[in-house]
Design a protein around this motif. Sequence first.
Motif, mmCIF file in Angstrom:
data_model
loop_
_atom_site.group_PDB
_atom_site.id
_atom_site.type_symbol
_atom_site.label_atom_id
_atom_site.label_comp_id
_atom_site.label_asym_id
_atom_site.label_seq_id
_atom_site.Cartn_x
_atom_site.Cartn_y
_atom_site.Cartn_z
ATOM 1 N N LEU A 72 0.826 -1.210 0.000
ATOM 2 C CA LEU A 72 0.000 0.000 0.000
ATOM 3 C C LEU A 72 0.856 1.255 0.000
ATOM 4 O O LEU A 72 0.588 2.210 -0.735
ATOM 5 C CB LEU A 72 -0.930 -0.008 1.215
ATOM 6 C CG LEU A 72 -2.061 -1.038 1.195
ATOM 7 C CD1 LEU A 72 -2.741 -1.100 2.559
ATOM 8 C CD2 LEU A 72 -3.080 -0.715 0.113
ATOM 9 N N LEU A 73 1.894 1.264 0.824
ATOM 10 C CA LEU A 73 2.778 2.431 0.862
ATOM 11 C C LEU A 73 3.470 2.645 -0.476
ATOM 12 O O LEU A 73 3.648 3.780 -0.928
ATOM 13 C CB LEU A 73 3.819 2.263 1.972
ATOM 14 C CG LEU A 73 3.393 2.691 3.375
ATOM 15 C CD1 LEU A 73 4.453 2.309 4.391
ATOM 16 C CD2 LEU A 73 3.133 4.195 3.433
ATOM 17 N N SER A 74 3.846 1.556 -1.125
ATOM 18 C CA SER A 74 4.543 1.690 -2.411
ATOM 19 C C SER A 74 3.652 2.342 -3.460
ATOM 20 O O SER A 74 4.140 3.006 -4.378
ATOM 21 C CB SER A 74 5.015 0.318 -2.903
ATOM 22 O OG SER A 74 3.929 -0.481 -3.334
ATOM 23 N N ALA A 75 2.333 2.181 -3.312
ATOM 24 C CA ALA A 75 1.402 2.775 -4.275
ATOM 25 C C ALA A 75 1.377 4.292 -4.190
ATOM 26 O O ALA A 75 0.921 4.963 -5.128
ATOM 27 C CB ALA A 75 -0.002 2.222 -4.052
ATOM 28 N N THR A 76 1.858 4.866 -3.091
ATOM 29 C CA THR A 76 1.849 6.325 -2.931
ATOM 30 C C THR A 76 3.097 6.984 -3.510
ATOM 31 O O THR A 76 3.196 8.209 -3.532
ATOM 32 C CB THR A 76 1.732 6.711 -1.442
ATOM 33 O OG1 THR A 76 2.919 6.311 -0.745
ATOM 34 C CG2 THR A 76 0.527 6.052 -0.799
ATOM 35 N N HIS A 77 4.050 6.184 -3.971
ATOM 36 C CA HIS A 77 5.275 6.740 -4.544
ATOM 37 C C HIS A 77 4.964 7.475 -5.844
ATOM 38 O O HIS A 77 4.041 7.117 -6.581
ATOM 39 C CB HIS A 77 6.279 5.613 -4.802
ATOM 40 C CG HIS A 77 7.653 6.082 -5.149
ATOM 41 N ND1 HIS A 77 8.012 6.484 -6.419
ATOM 42 C CD2 HIS A 77 8.768 6.218 -4.386
ATOM 43 C CE1 HIS A 77 9.280 6.838 -6.428
ATOM 44 N NE2 HIS A 77 9.762 6.687 -5.206
ATOM 45 N N THR A 78 5.752 8.498 -6.139
ATOM 46 C CA THR A 78 5.592 9.235 -7.390
ATOM 47 C C THR A 78 5.693 8.281 -8.579
ATOM 48 O O THR A 78 6.607 7.456 -8.651
ATOM 49 C CB THR A 78 6.683 10.315 -7.514
ATOM 50 O OG1 THR A 78 6.601 11.178 -6.386
ATOM 51 C CG2 THR A 78 6.507 11.118 -8.794
ATOM 52 N N GLY A 79 4.743 8.397 -9.496
ATOM 53 C CA GLY A 79 4.769 7.552 -10.679
ATOM 54 C C GLY A 79 4.124 6.202 -10.477
ATOM 55 O O GLY A 79 4.244 5.318 -11.327
ATOM 56 N N GLN A 80 3.410 6.012 -9.361
ATOM 57 C CA GLN A 80 2.680 4.758 -9.160
ATOM 58 C C GLN A 80 1.202 5.003 -9.468
ATOM 59 O O GLN A 80 0.877 5.440 -10.562
ATOM 60 C CB GLN A 80 2.896 4.249 -7.729
ATOM 61 C CG GLN A 80 4.331 3.787 -7.467
ATOM 62 C CD GLN A 80 4.547 2.317 -7.811
ATOM 63 O OE1 GLN A 80 4.161 1.857 -8.883
ATOM 64 N NE2 GLN A 80 5.185 1.591 -6.906
ATOM 65 N N GLU A 81 0.326 4.774 -8.504
ATOM 66 C CA GLU A 81 -1.109 4.909 -8.732
ATOM 67 C C GLU A 81 -1.463 6.322 -9.197
ATOM 68 O O GLU A 81 -0.923 7.313 -8.683
ATOM 69 C CB GLU A 81 -1.864 4.582 -7.437
ATOM 70 C CG GLU A 81 -3.373 4.595 -7.559
ATOM 71 C CD GLU A 81 -3.871 3.578 -8.571
ATOM 72 O OE1 GLU A 81 -4.231 3.998 -9.698
ATOM 73 O OE2 GLU A 81 -3.870 2.378 -8.251
#
Length: 605
Positions: free
Chosen positions: A176-185
Amino acid sequence: MARKGLHVKVGELRSDIGVLKDLEITLGRIIEEPKPGEIGPTPFPSITDLRSWDLKLLKRYKPFYMPFCDVCCLCTFGKCDLTGDKRGACGLDMAGQQSRIVLLACCIGAATHIAHARHLVEHLIEKFGKEHPIDVGGVSVEVEAPVTRLVCGVRPRTLGDLEDVLDYLESQVTHLLSATHTGQEGSNIDFESKVFHAGMIDQVGMEVADIAQISAYNFPKADPDAPLVDIGLGVVDATKPVIMVIGHNVPPAVEIVDYLQENGLYGMVEVTGLCCTAIDVTRYNPKAKIVGPISWQLRYIRSGMPDVIVVDEQCIRADSLIEAQKIKAPLIAASPKNCLGLPDRTHDPAEEIVSDLVNGKTPGALILDPEKVGEVAVKTAILVAPRRKKFKAIPNVKGVIEGSKRCTGCQSCRRACPNDLPIPEAVAEAAKGNLDKLGALYAECIGCARCESACPQGLPLHSFIVKAAEKKLKEETYKIRAGRGAIQDIEIRNVGGPIVLGEIPGVIAFVGCANYPKGGEEIAEMAMEFANRRFIVLTSGCAAMSAALYKDEEGKSPYEIYPGAFDAGCIVNVGSCVSNPHIAGAAIKIASIFAKRNLYANYEE
């Protein structure tokens, strides 16, 4: 999901020696064969397994955003202006940014409770062993861990079984945290779907924490008649050495109680607390005392009553060490998540740590061994109390009056106050010698001290309010029912029919932090009003404490007036914040027991 251990099942094995039939070999863990049709469609769901259901909900209940900030500063491209229809350098619009911030906040909350559970389970396994059974109510609760069963599709039977659940939860937080990275979701709707997932795993993490501590520490087990315990500043016996515990993770507080009892000192030292650690230590020993919710930290520390302050994790003021130094009280940090810049004394001899704290060589210590925390806290409190003589950081009446005369009426304090309290007017009256208006602010003050930070004159305005309300503080003596934990299966069966038929109008839960606009008394008033209307009323955490801080004409608190059963017209304190899943679990049990819904891995239904 990949599972730990190896399980081999052989229908028939022929050899020169003979024939083996229905052979099963398990390495690493015991496999419980589920009943046919028992496991639902989504055991240990990934972040997209429930997405289709989330999208149906979000199509019906469309998100509405009211940005508190018009820019995004989360990457090296920023700041990006997202007003109107603008998009940032990464292509994200305002709706996407707002939903991303919500997901980040939910991940912080979920990670906090899951990490709390991990620390707690590891400590309890070390102390009691992996095979210690899960027991939250004996024969009264056969459907234990309903949230974990519903989400993960497993029934944990021992402390060791909880480790696999925690492995799953930690992996989900990472995704879930990785989805908030720039260029993700890039879709706000998919961010919101992930928010739902974060909330779901948060509930599982809290349930793991509470069923572990109920089972290992023998907290009340689904007991409607859990003991009444003292709450309020006025219940503290300041003639004794006083230990104050703050936070959410109870092992250090438990070890303080154990050390006192094992050394014949209980009754000679006051064990008091704020926030959820306070609730949980009274579940362990009803003779401990709760001072109040999170918002009372400053007023209690500055009162000078605590001789030693022990902080673990969550809901602790970042300036707790600074405030402790103002009253010359040593502080012990007991969690790696909240070290406060203190030296790690975990492996130092207890007597050496005590000597340094008592003699003022160091203002505090980081001790990551709960048993050592218990010993050091007790010995330090006994030795430092005669030296401190309850030194306080609250000014006397003359100090309040003289300080108030320095007020320029700039209104900065009122603009900073989240409750928009009329502080300038009250201070103006205090300058004339009348402290009544300052004292009247006490009930609605949430103790954030933003007024003090905003004051250009550096006036300790929160302390002024506390001093003006000193008489009320001393009269704060109430009762709260110790957290009972789970709801009994028979209670669910008894209320299922009346709820469906409308004889019981519903279930109301009061949860959350004590930062209410009009003070905590309204929580008690609402809880009693719903109980009078035959609702089932549940409370937890700071809301449970706020509901207790009220007396009727006979001097009784709501928990003394209303029974603690899960039934119409009752008020039920399930426990601390990590006890919240017992509330959701009650609804799940109603569907499982009364409506015969499949409980395992069947979250969507």
